[in-house]
Scaffold this motif. Structure first.
Motif, mmCIF file in Angstrom:
data_model
loop_
_atom_site.group_PDB
_atom_site.id
_atom_site.type_symbol
_atom_site.label_atom_id
_atom_site.label_comp_id
_atom_site.label_asym_id
_atom_site.label_seq_id
_atom_site.Cartn_x
_atom_site.Cartn_y
_atom_site.Cartn_z
ATOM 1 N N GLY A 111 0.836 -1.283 -0.016
ATOM 2 C CA GLY A 111 -0.123 0.075 0.117
ATOM 3 C C GLY A 111 0.893 1.354 0.006
ATOM 4 O O GLY A 111 1.845 1.280 0.567
ATOM 5 N N SER A 112 0.511 2.328 -0.475
ATOM 6 C CA SER A 112 0.929 3.642 -0.647
ATOM 7 C C SER A 112 1.278 4.214 0.723
ATOM 8 O O SER A 112 2.423 4.982 1.044
ATOM 9 C CB SER A 112 0.320 4.514 -1.679
ATOM 10 N N ALA A 113 0.479 4.067 1.569
ATOM 11 C CA ALA A 113 0.721 4.453 2.885
ATOM 12 C C ALA A 113 1.891 4.226 3.728
ATOM 13 O O ALA A 113 2.731 4.890 4.451
ATOM 14 C CB ALA A 113 -0.601 4.310 3.797
ATOM 15 N N GLU A 114 2.263 3.063 3.247
ATOM 16 C CA GLU A 114 3.536 2.382 3.892
ATOM 17 C C GLU A 114 4.500 3.059 3.354
ATOM 18 O O GLU A 114 5.895 2.849 4.010
ATOM 19 C CB GLU A 114 3.475 0.916 3.590
ATOM 20 N N ARG A 115 4.785 3.620 2.125
ATOM 21 C CA ARG A 115 5.816 4.158 1.374
ATOM 22 C C ARG A 115 5.914 5.444 1.565
ATOM 23 O O ARG A 115 7.006 6.105 1.316
ATOM 24 C CB ARG A 115 5.878 4.024 -0.179
ATOM 25 N N THR A 116 4.876 6.258 1.993
ATOM 26 C CA THR A 116 5.032 7.909 1.961
ATOM 27 C C THR A 116 5.389 8.447 3.160
ATOM 28 O O THR A 116 4.831 8.194 4.450
ATOM 29 C CB THR A 116 3.727 8.181 1.671
ATOM 30 N N PRO A 117 6.802 8.965 3.544
ATOM 31 C CA PRO A 117 7.059 9.416 4.606
ATOM 32 C C PRO A 117 6.106 10.518 4.928
ATOM 33 O O PRO A 117 5.731 11.331 4.266
ATOM 34 C CB PRO A 117 8.566 10.137 4.354
ATOM 35 N N GLN A 118 6.080 10.736 6.619
ATOM 36 C CA GLN A 118 4.983 11.833 6.959
ATOM 37 C C GLN A 118 5.642 13.341 6.551
ATOM 38 O O GLN A 118 4.697 13.998 6.521
ATOM 39 C CB GLN A 118 4.984 11.714 8.476
ATOM 40 N N SER A 119 6.953 13.542 6.807
ATOM 41 C CA SER A 119 7.581 14.850 6.527
ATOM 42 C C SER A 119 7.232 15.175 4.917
ATOM 43 O O SER A 119 6.762 16.310 4.657
ATOM 44 C CB SER A 119 9.093 14.721 6.685
ATOM 45 N N LEU A 120 7.365 13.925 3.873
ATOM 46 C CA LEU A 120 6.743 14.499 2.811
ATOM 47 C C LEU A 120 5.335 14.796 2.765
ATOM 48 O O LEU A 120 5.085 15.732 1.612
ATOM 49 C CB LEU A 120 7.349 13.149 1.776
ATOM 50 N N ALA A 121 4.581 13.992 3.244
ATOM 51 C CA ALA A 121 3.078 14.428 3.176
ATOM 52 C C ALA A 121 2.806 15.759 3.837
ATOM 53 O O ALA A 121 1.897 16.512 3.137
ATOM 54 C CB ALA A 121 2.465 13.254 3.859
ATOM 55 N N LEU A 123 4.733 18.159 3.714
ATOM 56 C CA LEU A 123 5.553 19.348 2.688
ATOM 57 C C LEU A 123 4.546 19.349 1.325
ATOM 58 O O LEU A 123 4.168 20.683 0.792
ATOM 59 C CB LEU A 123 6.737 18.740 2.335
ATOM 60 N N LEU A 124 4.201 18.056 0.871
ATOM 61 C CA LEU A 124 3.208 18.342 -0.538
ATOM 62 C C LEU A 124 1.853 17.811 -0.211
ATOM 63 O O LEU A 124 1.199 18.446 -1.551
ATOM 64 C CB LEU A 124 3.796 17.115 -1.250
ATOM 65 N N GLY A 125 1.538 17.508 0.665
ATOM 66 C CA GLY A 125 0.245 17.227 0.724
ATOM 67 C C GLY A 125 0.105 15.678 0.411
ATOM 68 O O GLY A 125 0.986 15.189 -0.045
ATOM 69 N N ARG A 126 -0.796 15.094 1.171
ATOM 70 C CA ARG A 126 -0.917 13.366 1.182
ATOM 71 C C ARG A 126 -1.046 13.030 -0.110
ATOM 72 O O ARG A 126 -0.310 12.076 -0.695
ATOM 73 C CB ARG A 126 -2.103 12.957 2.287
ATOM 74 N N GLY A 127 -1.953 13.366 -0.935
ATOM 75 C CA GLY A 127 -2.357 13.066 -2.220
ATOM 76 C C GLY A 127 -1.116 13.096 -3.222
ATOM 77 O O GLY A 127 -0.596 12.166 -3.873
ATOM 78 N N ARG A 128 -0.350 14.440 -3.114
ATOM 79 C CA ARG A 128 0.831 14.440 -4.112
ATOM 80 C C ARG A 128 2.143 13.551 -3.677
ATOM 81 O O ARG A 128 2.741 13.005 -4.332
ATOM 82 C CB ARG A 128 1.360 15.927 -4.046
ATOM 83 N N ALA A 129 2.241 13.328 -2.266
ATOM 84 C CA ALA A 129 3.178 12.794 -1.715
ATOM 85 C C ALA A 129 3.053 11.296 -2.076
ATOM 86 O O ALA A 129 3.979 10.407 -2.339
ATOM 87 C CB ALA A 129 3.343 12.814 -0.282
ATOM 88 N N ASP A 130 1.811 10.833 -2.023
ATOM 89 C CA ASP A 130 1.391 9.373 -2.402
ATOM 90 C C ASP A 130 1.709 8.995 -3.795
ATOM 91 O O ASP A 130 2.437 8.202 -4.293
ATOM 92 C CB ASP A 130 -0.059 9.036 -1.923
#
Length: 193
Positions: A111-121, A123-130
């Motif tokens: 799943g994408s949530a496992e790959r997306t660092p919180q700091s990046l989310a 910075l970019l927003g959850r959707g773009r970071a994912d």
């Protein structure tokens, strides 16, 4: 029966499987141009080797079988169904083929949530970071939408912003546009929590 099996077993996941297969073909096409056939075969699977004579393909497996292709060519086909083995078919009248495990099969169902660092989310927003983190391999808008469970229009909007920011590049392959991370996009997606 085959159509029923396809609809029940493969079709629901086909967009995700196809995206992985297309990414593999795009990646290995670039590698073929960079390292040649001899270099590429060993990367596809350790059981494949191109002899120093530049004319002989060896597949390390039990038994002995020889076939002269006589200019007929060889199809290299990625598969999501043969890991970890290499499967070959050389019997006439079919085109000689080597089927190898697709790159990235181990992360196919991650799943994408496992790959997306919180700091990046943040910075970019959850959707773009994912979207950025899901692009471990080049993918199309529809494949990303299916993998992330988002509407294609939302993914398209995120891809446009990420591309305009220099985090992605897009390339047309046949009828599809595939998106891939730039070095900056790779660096951002690789940040720790």
């Amino acid at each position: 029966l085959l159509e029923g099996a396809w609809r029940a077993l493969v079709e629901p996941d086909w967009p995700r499987l196809r995206a992985l297969l297309e990414a593999d073909v795009a990646f290995h096409s670039r590698r073929l141009a960079e390292v040649g056939l001899g270099g590429l075969l060993g990367e596809l699977n350790p059981r494949l080797a191109w002899a120093d004579d530049g004319r002989t393909l060896t597949i390390d497996r039990p038994g002995a079988y020889e076939r002269t292709l006589g200019g007929q060519g060889l199809v290299l086909m990625p598969s999501v169904f043969c890991w970890p083995d290499v499967v070959s078919g050389f019997e006439p009248p079919w085109q000689p083929t080597v089927v190898y495990p697709v790159r990235g099969i181990g992360g196919l169902w991650t799943g994408s949530a496992e790959r997306t660092p919180q700091s990046l989310a943040r910075l970019l927003g959850r959707g773009r970071a994912d979207v950025l983190c899901a692009l471990e391999e080049p993918a199309s808008t529809s494949a990303l939408a299916h993998a992330l469970g988002l509407a294609p229009s939302s993914v398209s909007a995120h891809l446009s912003v990420l591309r305009d920011a220099g985090l992605l590049v897009s390339r047309r392959y046949g009828h599809q546009v595939l998106y891939a991370r730039t070095p900056l996009g790779v660096a951002l997606a690789s940040t720790e929590a």
